[in-house]
Write a protein that holds these residues in place. Structure first.
Motif, PDB file in Angstrom:
ATOM      1  N   MET A  13       0.850  -1.209   0.000  1.00 45.10           N
ATOM      2  CA  MET A  13       0.000   0.000   0.000  1.00 45.10           C
ATOM      3  C   MET A  13       0.875   1.245   0.000  1.00 45.10           C
ATOM      4  SD  MET A  13      -3.181  -0.933   0.085  1.00 45.10           S
ATOM      5  CE  MET A  13      -4.433  -0.148   1.099  1.00 45.10           C
ATOM      6  N   PRO A  14       0.823   2.024  -1.081  1.00 43.90           N
ATOM      7  CA  PRO A  14       1.722   3.179  -1.163  1.00 43.90           C
ATOM      8  C   PRO A  14       1.308   4.330  -0.255  1.00 43.90           C
ATOM      9  CG  PRO A  14       0.325   3.034  -3.115  1.00 43.90           C
ATOM     10  CD  PRO A  14      -0.021   1.875  -2.254  1.00 43.90           C
ATOM     11  N   LEU A  15       2.218   4.709   0.584  1.00 46.13           N
ATOM     12  CA  LEU A  15       2.014   5.880   1.426  1.00 46.13           C
ATOM     13  C   LEU A  15       3.078   6.892   1.043  1.00 46.13           C
ATOM     14  CD1 LEU A  15       1.176   6.436   4.964  1.00 46.13           C
ATOM     15  CD2 LEU A  15       3.609   6.680   4.566  1.00 46.13           C
ATOM     16  N   LEU A  16       2.633   8.129   0.862  1.00 49.58           N
ATOM     17  CA  LEU A  16       3.564   9.184   0.449  1.00 49.58           C
ATOM     18  C   LEU A  16       3.888  10.027   1.672  1.00 49.58           C
ATOM     19  CD1 LEU A  16       5.030  10.553  -1.940  1.00 49.58           C
ATOM     20  CD2 LEU A  16       3.017  11.971  -2.252  1.00 49.58           C
ATOM     21  N   ARG A  17       5.164  10.121   1.986  1.00 53.28           N
ATOM     22  CA  ARG A  17       5.552  10.849   3.188  1.00 53.28           C
ATOM     23  C   ARG A  17       6.669  11.833   2.869  1.00 53.28           C
ATOM     24  NH1 ARG A  17       8.672   9.789   8.100  1.00 53.28           N
ATOM     25  NH2 ARG A  17       9.478   7.812   7.329  1.00 53.28           N
ATOM     26  N   LEU A  18       6.491  13.085   3.325  1.00 51.72           N
ATOM     27  CA  LEU A  18       7.537  14.086   3.161  1.00 51.72           C
ATOM     28  C   LEU A  18       8.052  14.471   4.529  1.00 51.72           C
ATOM     29  CD1 LEU A  18       5.546  16.740   1.097  1.00 51.72           C
ATOM     30  CD2 LEU A  18       6.104  14.416   0.442  1.00 51.72           C
ATOM     31  N   GLN A  19       9.326  14.660   4.634  1.00 51.16           N
ATOM     32  CA  GLN A  19       9.891  15.077   5.909  1.00 51.16           C
ATOM     33  C   GLN A  19      10.874  16.214   5.674  1.00 51.16           C
ATOM     34  OE1 GLN A  19      12.239  12.267   8.413  1.00 51.16           O
ATOM     35  NE2 GLN A  19      10.346  12.344   9.580  1.00 51.16           N
ATOM     36  N   GLY A  20      10.510  17.385   6.220  1.00 47.72           N
ATOM     37  CA  GLY A  20      11.394  18.542   6.108  1.00 47.72           C
ATOM     38  C   GLY A  20      11.636  18.945   4.674  1.00 47.72           C
ATOM     39  N   LEU A  21      10.650  18.685   3.799  1.00 42.43           N
ATOM     40  CA  LEU A  21      10.853  19.021   2.387  1.00 42.43           C
ATOM     41  C   LEU A  21      10.839  20.535   2.235  1.00 42.43           C
ATOM     42  CD1 LEU A  21      11.127  17.620  -0.422  1.00 42.43           C
ATOM     43  CD2 LEU A  21       8.767  18.304  -0.774  1.00 42.43           C
ATOM     44  N   LYS A  22      11.922  21.052   1.680  1.00 36.35           N
ATOM     45  CA  LYS A  22      12.074  22.503   1.591  1.00 36.35           C
ATOM     46  C   LYS A  22      12.214  22.898   0.135  1.00 36.35           C
ATOM     47  CE  LYS A  22      13.340  26.728   3.027  1.00 36.35           C
ATOM     48  NZ  LYS A  22      12.603  27.317   1.889  1.00 36.35           N
ATOM     49  N   THR A  23      11.267  23.714  -0.327  1.00 33.06           N
ATOM     50  CA  THR A  23      11.380  24.281  -1.666  1.00 33.06           C
ATOM     51  C   THR A  23      11.669  25.766  -1.520  1.00 33.06           C
ATOM     52  OG1 THR A  23       9.027  24.665  -1.754  1.00 33.06           O
ATOM     53  CG2 THR A  23       9.809  22.601  -2.663  1.00 33.06           C
ATOM     54  N   ARG A  24      11.759  26.441  -2.660  1.00 33.29           N
ATOM     55  CA  ARG A  24      12.237  27.821  -2.611  1.00 33.29           C
ATOM     56  C   ARG A  24      11.342  28.734  -1.772  1.00 33.29           C
ATOM     57  NH1 ARG A  24      12.398  30.382  -8.100  1.00 33.29           N
ATOM     58  NH2 ARG A  24      12.937  28.263  -8.677  1.00 33.29           N
ATOM     59  N   ASN A  25      10.018  28.664  -1.971  1.00 31.89           N
ATOM     60  CA  ASN A  25       9.161  29.646  -1.291  1.00 31.89           C
ATOM     61  C   ASN A  25       8.604  29.187   0.038  1.00 31.89           C
ATOM     62  OD1 ASN A  25       9.193  29.576  -4.075  1.00 31.89           O
ATOM     63  ND2 ASN A  25       7.365  30.818  -4.308  1.00 31.89           N
ATOM     64  N   LEU A  26       8.667  27.903   0.331  1.00 28.69           N
ATOM     65  CA  LEU A  26       7.924  27.402   1.482  1.00 28.69           C
ATOM     66  C   LEU A  26       8.837  26.965   2.616  1.00 28.69           C
ATOM     67  CD1 LEU A  26       5.281  25.247  -0.410  1.00 28.69           C
ATOM     68  CD2 LEU A  26       5.000  27.529   0.546  1.00 28.69           C
ATOM     69  N   ALA A  27       8.312  27.079   3.843  1.00 28.22           N
ATOM     70  CA  ALA A  27       9.021  26.538   5.001  1.00 28.22           C
ATOM     71  C   ALA A  27       9.027  25.015   4.887  1.00 28.22           C
ATOM     72  CB  ALA A  27       8.305  26.987   6.264  1.00 28.22           C
ATOM     73  N   PRO A  28       9.956  24.347   5.562  1.00 27.43           N
ATOM     74  CA  PRO A  28      10.027  22.887   5.459  1.00 27.43           C
ATOM     75  C   PRO A  28       8.688  22.222   5.791  1.00 27.43           C
ATOM     76  CG  PRO A  28      11.913  23.719   6.629  1.00 27.43           C
ATOM     77  CD  PRO A  28      10.999  24.884   6.427  1.00 27.43           C
ATOM     78  N   ILE A  29       8.359  21.218   5.029  1.00 26.63           N
ATOM     79  CA  ILE A  29       7.032  20.597   5.143  1.00 26.63           C
ATOM     80  C   ILE A  29       7.166  19.158   5.603  1.00 26.63           C
ATOM     81  CG2 ILE A  29       5.065  19.783   3.798  1.00 26.63           C
ATOM     82  CD1 ILE A  29       5.625  22.187   1.927  1.00 26.63           C
ATOM     83  N   ASP A  30       6.361  18.806   6.598  1.00 25.90           N
ATOM     84  CA  ASP A  30       6.176  17.408   6.967  1.00 25.90           C
ATOM     85  C   ASP A  30       4.752  17.040   6.577  1.00 25.90           C
ATOM     86  OD1 ASP A  30       8.654  17.345   8.046  1.00 25.90           O
ATOM     87  OD2 ASP A  30       7.995  17.624  10.107  1.00 25.90           O
ATOM     88  N   LEU A  31       4.586  16.000   5.835  1.00 22.31           N
ATOM     89  CA  LEU A  31       3.233  15.657   5.393  1.00 22.31           C
ATOM     90  C   LEU A  31       3.185  14.173   5.082  1.00 22.31           C
ATOM     91  CD1 LEU A  31       0.422  16.794   4.468  1.00 22.31           C
ATOM     92  CD2 LEU A  31       1.402  17.029   2.196  1.00 22.31           C
ATOM     93  N   GLN A  32       2.045  13.575   5.454  1.00 21.27           N
ATOM     94  CA  GLN A  32       1.823  12.173   5.088  1.00 21.27           C
ATOM     95  C   GLN A  32       0.535  12.084   4.307  1.00 21.27           C
ATOM     96  OE1 GLN A  32       1.955   8.921   7.614  1.00 21.27           O
ATOM     97  NE2 GLN A  32       3.814   9.480   8.709  1.00 21.27           N
ATOM     98  N   ILE A  33       0.563  11.384   3.209  1.00 23.25           N
ATOM     99  CA  ILE A  33      -0.669  11.121   2.471  1.00 23.25           C
ATOM    100  C   ILE A  33      -0.834   9.605   2.438  1.00 23.25           C
ATOM    101  CG2 ILE A  33      -1.962  11.522   0.357  1.00 23.25           C
ATOM    102  CD1 ILE A  33      -0.169  13.861  -0.251  1.00 23.25           C
ATOM    103  N   ALA A  34      -1.893   9.149   3.114  1.00 25.12           N
ATOM    104  CA  ALA A  34      -2.107   7.713   3.270  1.00 25.12           C
ATOM    105  C   ALA A  34      -2.472   7.096   1.928  1.00 25.12           C
ATOM    106  CB  ALA A  34      -3.226   7.481   4.286  1.00 25.12           C
TER     107      ALA A  34
END
Lengths: 267, 250
Positions: B1-22
């Motif tokens: 079962m694919p779960l998409l998880r980001l940890q501290g993902l930092k792009t140019r305009n945004l603060a670091p992102i933690d996010l899980q998409i089940a």
């Protein structure tokens, strides 16, 4: 046959034709007299200088000195390749890609020609090395400049298409394959055309020169053929090397298209 | 079962992102133009340089060759580009013919010339092309922006089915509040969707008070939302977190 040496009077006679042209332009208000005269004067100065330099150079027997001279020729050609790019590679790559490709192709081809084909002894004898290398570099320079310009310009303009291919899981080599092929073709077209037209449309400059200086036409034709083959091989190898290094440089280790490694259209 | 998880993902305009998409979950993302939505999706597809790490189905991005990661996370850009003349040349040799049918195309569409497609046709065919490569997750950038209502419904239905059938996590950038509202509702076999919005340089719940019972409403998204500054450097000690920025009035 004997080489007929041109006296200063002979040259002055030819130059008077140019003067006549300038006079005509002045009388008819064509407005090109100044440019014609300046260009003619420049050619006199430049060619006399290069005649002197070559005179001096051909008297040299030191390998180090002649080697240095070939590197200067290479550097100038590399600079010229860079100057002809609409989107240059940033940093040392801008100069490096073209120069390295020309070094690999022209120098290896000339080495092969002088040692195996012509069999000059020693192979770096300047009367052969310098003019042949000049002709090779001049042509590979054009081919590589066209190929690289084609590659970087198409990548710049085709960013959406390249990235769409990457997004579907294609490798960088796959995503840039069409552009590479196109760039290779563009770089080779001039020399292929001049091979096809050689003799029929134009008598190549080298052959004309040899005939005028007294060589039998068939000998001159054979030399010309060899030169055309060397130029074609050199241009092909050089363009292939430049396209390979150049396209690799457009992508990073995660196979992202990195147009930030090129300068913008206005430099 | 694919779960998409980001940890501290930092792009140019945004603060670091933690996010899980089940697996099978849908997350909507909206925000003013230029706020970095598309850049976030590009970073997720590893198409731009970024800091932080992401996982799909437990596999970190860095552990896969980049092309394989991109194939798995399936990004649909806002503008569809084509590189061959014929539509069919962009599709893998073996693909489900139903894909095209469900988007309102007959099988003859594969022989059409790309240059003659309308904007809406390009958009729908780009989705078909993406799904034909069977990604495990979907990152959609304005997937229905140029479509009339019937075609928009077709696209929405197809995406919902893809979610259900392949348990694909979906991150969907949408400017249409009605669409976000409509698809956020729970449906048979599908949980309700989360709706995030970019405010300043942070990701926030679109309606924090609504409390639709979607998992944990308090779960941190953007790092700055975590309670204490002491936790900030917990995972990526070196992470340069987004500069503090005054809250914009909403």
């Amino acid at each position: 046959m004997e080489l007929i040496s041109l006296s200063p009077l002979d040259l002055a006679l030819a130059a008077s034709l140019v003067l006549l042209l300038a006079l005509l332009s002045w009388r008819l208000h064509l407005g090109v007299e100044q440019r014609v005269l300046i260009a003619a004067l420049r050619s006199v100065i430049q060619l006399s200088l290069i005649g002197l330099v070559l005179n001096f150079l051909f008297a040299q027997t030191s390998f180090a000195f002649i080697g240095l001279w070939t590197l200067i020729m290479l550097g100038v050609a590399g600079w010229e390749v860079m100057a002809r790019q609409k989107h240059r590679y940033r940093g040392a790559w801008g100069f490096g890609i073209g120069t390295l490709s020309m070094f690999l192709s022209s120098f290896s081809v000339i080495l092969l020609a002088l040692t195996l084909i012509i069999g000059v002894e020693p192979w770096w004898q300047p009367q052969y090395l310098i003019p042949l290398l000049g002709m090779l570099l001049g042509n590979t320079m054009s081919g590589i400049a066209i190929s690289l310009d084609n590659l970087s310009r198409q990548a710049w303009e085709g960013r959406g298409r390249i990235e769409a291919r990457l997004l579907l899981g294609q490798s960088w080599e796959c995503a840039i394959r069409d552009i590479r092929r196109d760039s290779m073709r563009a770089g080779l077209i001039p020399i292929v055309n001049s091979m096809a037209a050689a003799g029929l449309v134009s008598l190549p400059g080298m052959m004309t020169g040899q005939i005028l200086s007294g060589s039998p036409p068939m000998e001159a034709a054979k030399y010309q053929m060899m030169i055309l083959f060397l130029i074609t091989a050199g241009t092909g190898l050089g363009s292939a090397a430049a396209i390979w290094v150049g396209s690799r440089r457009l992508f990073d280790h995660r196979e992202r298209l990195r147009l930030d490694r090129l300068t913008g259209p206005g430099h | 079962m694919p779960l998409l998880r980001l940890q501290g993902l930092k792009t140019r305009n945004l603060a670091p992102i933690d996010l899980q998409i089940a697996p099978g979950a849908l997350v909507f993302l909206s925000g003013p133009s230029g706020s970095g939505k598309s850049l976030l999706l590009r970073a997720l597809a590893d198409l731009d340089e970024h800091q932080g790490e992401m996982w799909l189905d437990g596999t970190p991005c860095a552990a896969l060759p980049a092309p394989e990661w991109r194939r798995r996370v399936g990004l649909l850009p806002a503008e569809a580009f084509w590189w061959y003349d014929r539509v069919g040349d962009h599709f893998p040799a073996r693909h489900d013919p139903q894909l095209l049918e469900r988007l309102g195309f007959g099988p003859e569409v594969l022989d059409w010339q790309v240059g003659r497609l309308s904007t809406g046709e390009r958009q729908r065919l780009a989705l078909a092309r993406l799904l034909a490569h069977q990604p495990q997750a979907l990152l959609l950038d304005e997937a229905t922006a140029n479509l009339d209502p019937p075609n928009r419904d077709r696209v929405e239905a197809l995406i919902q089915d893809y979610r259900r059938e392949w348990a694909a996590p979906v991150l969907w950038v949408s400017h249409d509040p009605e669409q976000r509202q409509r698809l956020a509702q729970p449906a048979p076999g599908l949980a309700s969707a989360r709706r995030l919005v970019i405010r300043g340089d942070r990701l926030e719940e679109e309606e924090p008070a609504a409390g639709l019972g979607l998992g944990d409403p308090a779960s941190p998204i953007t790092r700055e939302h975590q309670s204490g500054p002491g936790q900030r450097h917990g995972i990526l000690g070196h992470a340069q977190h987004g500069r503090p920025q005054p809250e914009r009035p909403n």
